[in-house]
Design a protein around this motif. Structure first.
Motif, PDB file in Angstrom:
ATOM      1  N   GLU A 135      25.794  37.637  56.189  1.00  0.00           N
ATOM      2  CA  GLU A 135      25.226  37.753  54.833  1.00  0.00           C
ATOM      3  C   GLU A 135      26.229  38.374  53.871  1.00  0.00           C
ATOM      4  O   GLU A 135      26.373  37.927  52.734  1.00  0.00           O
ATOM      5  N   ILE A 136      26.938  39.397  54.330  1.00  0.00           N
ATOM      6  CA  ILE A 136      27.954  40.040  53.492  1.00  0.00           C
ATOM      7  C   ILE A 136      29.058  39.051  53.139  1.00  0.00           C
ATOM      8  O   ILE A 136      29.478  38.934  51.987  1.00  0.00           O
ATOM      9  N   GLY A 137      29.523  38.317  54.127  1.00  0.00           N
ATOM     10  CA  GLY A 137      30.581  37.336  53.898  1.00  0.00           C
ATOM     11  C   GLY A 137      30.138  36.235  52.950  1.00  0.00           C
ATOM     12  O   GLY A 137      30.907  35.783  52.087  1.00  0.00           O
ATOM     13  N   LYS A 138      28.887  35.802  53.089  1.00  0.00           N
ATOM     14  CA  LYS A 138      28.364  34.753  52.217  1.00  0.00           C
ATOM     15  C   LYS A 138      28.343  35.227  50.764  1.00  0.00           C
ATOM     16  O   LYS A 138      28.750  34.496  49.856  1.00  0.00           O
ATOM     17  N   LYS A 139      27.883  36.455  50.551  1.00  0.00           N
ATOM     18  CA  LYS A 139      27.855  36.994  49.189  1.00  0.00           C
ATOM     19  C   LYS A 139      29.269  37.090  48.613  1.00  0.00           C
ATOM     20  O   LYS A 139      29.495  36.769  47.444  1.00  0.00           O
ATOM     21  N   GLY A 140      30.211  37.521  49.418  1.00  0.00           N
ATOM     22  CA  GLY A 140      31.595  37.617  48.953  1.00  0.00           C
ATOM     23  C   GLY A 140      32.166  36.253  48.601  1.00  0.00           C
ATOM     24  O   GLY A 140      32.852  36.085  47.590  1.00  0.00           O
ATOM     25  N   GLY A 141      31.876  35.264  49.426  1.00  0.00           N
ATOM     26  CA  GLY A 141      32.359  33.909  49.161  1.00  0.00           C
ATOM     27  C   GLY A 141      31.754  33.332  47.895  1.00  0.00           C
ATOM     28  O   GLY A 141      32.441  32.684  47.093  1.00  0.00           O
ATOM     29  N   GLU A 142      30.456  33.568  47.695  1.00  0.00           N
ATOM     30  CA  GLU A 142      29.796  33.065  46.481  1.00  0.00           C
ATOM     31  C   GLU A 142      30.357  33.738  45.237  1.00  0.00           C
ATOM     32  O   GLU A 142      30.557  33.083  44.208  1.00  0.00           O
ATOM     33  N   ALA A 195      33.392  34.977  44.870  1.00  0.00           N
ATOM     34  CA  ALA A 195      34.734  34.442  44.640  1.00  0.00           C
ATOM     35  C   ALA A 195      34.661  33.041  44.038  1.00  0.00           C
ATOM     36  O   ALA A 195      35.445  32.689  43.151  1.00  0.00           O
ATOM     37  N   HIS A 196      33.710  32.248  44.511  1.00  0.00           N
ATOM     38  CA  HIS A 196      33.559  30.887  43.998  1.00  0.00           C
ATOM     39  C   HIS A 196      33.163  30.914  42.525  1.00  0.00           C
ATOM     40  O   HIS A 196      33.701  30.144  41.712  1.00  0.00           O
ATOM     41  N   ARG A 197      32.231  31.805  42.150  1.00  0.00           N
ATOM     42  CA  ARG A 197      31.833  31.930  40.743  1.00  0.00           C
ATOM     43  C   ARG A 197      33.015  32.366  39.885  1.00  0.00           C
ATOM     44  O   ARG A 197      33.202  31.872  38.778  1.00  0.00           O
ATOM     45  N   LYS A 198      33.813  33.266  40.406  1.00  0.00           N
ATOM     46  CA  LYS A 198      34.973  33.762  39.651  1.00  0.00           C
ATOM     47  C   LYS A 198      35.974  32.624  39.429  1.00  0.00           C
ATOM     48  O   LYS A 198      36.516  32.459  38.343  1.00  0.00           O
ATOM     49  N   ARG A 199      36.198  31.814  40.465  1.00  0.00           N
ATOM     50  CA  ARG A 199      37.123  30.693  40.346  1.00  0.00           C
ATOM     51  C   ARG A 199      36.622  29.686  39.317  1.00  0.00           C
ATOM     52  O   ARG A 199      37.398  29.138  38.535  1.00  0.00           O
ATOM     53  N   GLN A 200      35.312  29.441  39.312  1.00  0.00           N
ATOM     54  CA  GLN A 200      34.749  28.497  38.346  1.00  0.00           C
ATOM     55  C   GLN A 200      34.930  29.003  36.916  1.00  0.00           C
ATOM     56  O   GLN A 200      35.268  28.244  36.019  1.00  0.00           O
ATOM     57  N   LYS A 201      34.717  30.317  36.704  1.00  0.00           N
ATOM     58  CA  LYS A 201      34.922  30.888  35.375  1.00  0.00           C
ATOM     59  C   LYS A 201      36.372  30.763  34.949  1.00  0.00           C
ATOM     60  O   LYS A 201      36.670  30.424  33.803  1.00  0.00           O
ATOM     61  N   ASP A 202      37.295  31.051  35.857  1.00  0.00           N
ATOM     62  CA  ASP A 202      38.724  30.983  35.543  1.00  0.00           C
ATOM     63  C   ASP A 202      39.131  29.552  35.195  1.00  0.00           C
ATOM     64  O   ASP A 202      39.911  29.327  34.268  1.00  0.00           O
ATOM     65  N   ASN A 203      38.594  28.590  35.892  1.00  0.00           N
ATOM     66  CA  ASN A 203      38.923  27.184  35.647  1.00  0.00           C
ATOM     67  C   ASN A 203      38.383  26.708  34.302  1.00  0.00           C
ATOM     68  O   ASN A 203      39.043  25.934  33.601  1.00  0.00           O
ATOM     69  N   THR A 204      37.195  27.156  33.928  1.00  0.00           N
ATOM     70  CA  THR A 204      36.623  26.703  32.650  1.00  0.00           C
ATOM     71  C   THR A 204      37.373  27.353  31.484  1.00  0.00           C
ATOM     72  O   THR A 204      37.533  26.716  30.440  1.00  0.00           O
ATOM     73  N   ASN A 205      37.856  28.566  31.645  1.00  0.00           N
ATOM     74  CA  ASN A 205      38.615  29.235  30.573  1.00  0.00           C
ATOM     75  C   ASN A 205      39.996  28.639  30.399  1.00  0.00           C
ATOM     76  O   ASN A 205      40.506  28.544  29.303  1.00  0.00           O
ATOM     77  N   SER A 206      40.625  28.209  31.493  1.00  0.00           N
ATOM     78  CA  SER A 206      41.991  27.701  31.394  1.00  0.00           C
ATOM     79  C   SER A 206      42.030  26.262  30.892  1.00  0.00           C
ATOM     80  O   SER A 206      43.025  25.821  30.351  1.00  0.00           O
ATOM     81  N   SER A 207      40.951  25.501  31.021  1.00  0.00           N
ATOM     82  CA  SER A 207      40.943  24.108  30.562  1.00  0.00           C
ATOM     83  C   SER A 207      40.666  24.000  29.074  1.00  0.00           C
ATOM     84  O   SER A 207      40.795  22.937  28.505  1.00  0.00           O
ATOM     85  N   VAL A 208      40.314  25.074  28.413  1.00  0.00           N
ATOM     86  CA  VAL A 208      39.988  25.036  26.986  1.00  0.00           C
ATOM     87  C   VAL A 208      41.207  25.006  26.143  1.00  0.00           C
ATOM     88  O   VAL A 208      42.259  25.200  26.271  1.00  0.00           O
TER      89      VAL A 208
END
Length: 128
Positions: free
Chosen positions: A106-113, A115-128
């Motif tokens: 459960e801890i690992g799953k939360k950490g992975g989620e 990190a995934h949200r952070k990557r998605q935010k970074d990708n949307t900011n850099s494509s603008v």
């Protein structure tokens, strides 16, 4: 060693304790004067709230605990953690927690989620 230990309360300590008790009793008696007959009945039936360390006011508890700590240090029986002992205690706690595989998953799953949200935010900011 227990037979060698003596009462570390001085006369001054005893006087302070008596003063704290008198203060508490005066507060209780003033509160009793303002109570209703039904409250008086409740007070006489429940005697456990008048006993023990937990029933004392916070200032009195702190005063007694402080004196106990000073006495332990004076006798040399008090223990203070150093950084190595704290590190070892933390390691033992980590080992105990990691035995529960479901909890660790459960801890690992939360950490992975996260990190995934952070990557998605970074990708949307850099494509603008």
């Amino acid at each position: 060693m227990a037979a060698e230990q003596s009462n570390h309360f001085t006369e001054q300590d005893k006087l302070e304790r008596e003063n704290l008790n008198q203060d508490r009793e005066s507060r209780e008696s003033s509160a009793d004067k303002q109570s209703t007959p039904s409250e008086d009945k409740e007070k006489t039936t429940s005697r456990k709230d008048k006993r023990g360390f937990a029933s004392m006011d916070a200032a009195m508890q702190r005063a007694i605990a402080s004196k106990g700590g000073r006495a332990a240090h004076a006798q040399g029986v008090a223990h203070e953690f150093n950084s190595a002992e704290a590190r070892e205690a933390g390691r033992k706690g980590g080992v105990a927690v990691s035995r529960n595989r479901q909890h660790m998953a459960e801890i690992g799953k939360k950490g992975g989620e996260a990190a995934h949200r952070k990557r998605q935010k970074d990708n949307t900011n850099s494509s603008v």
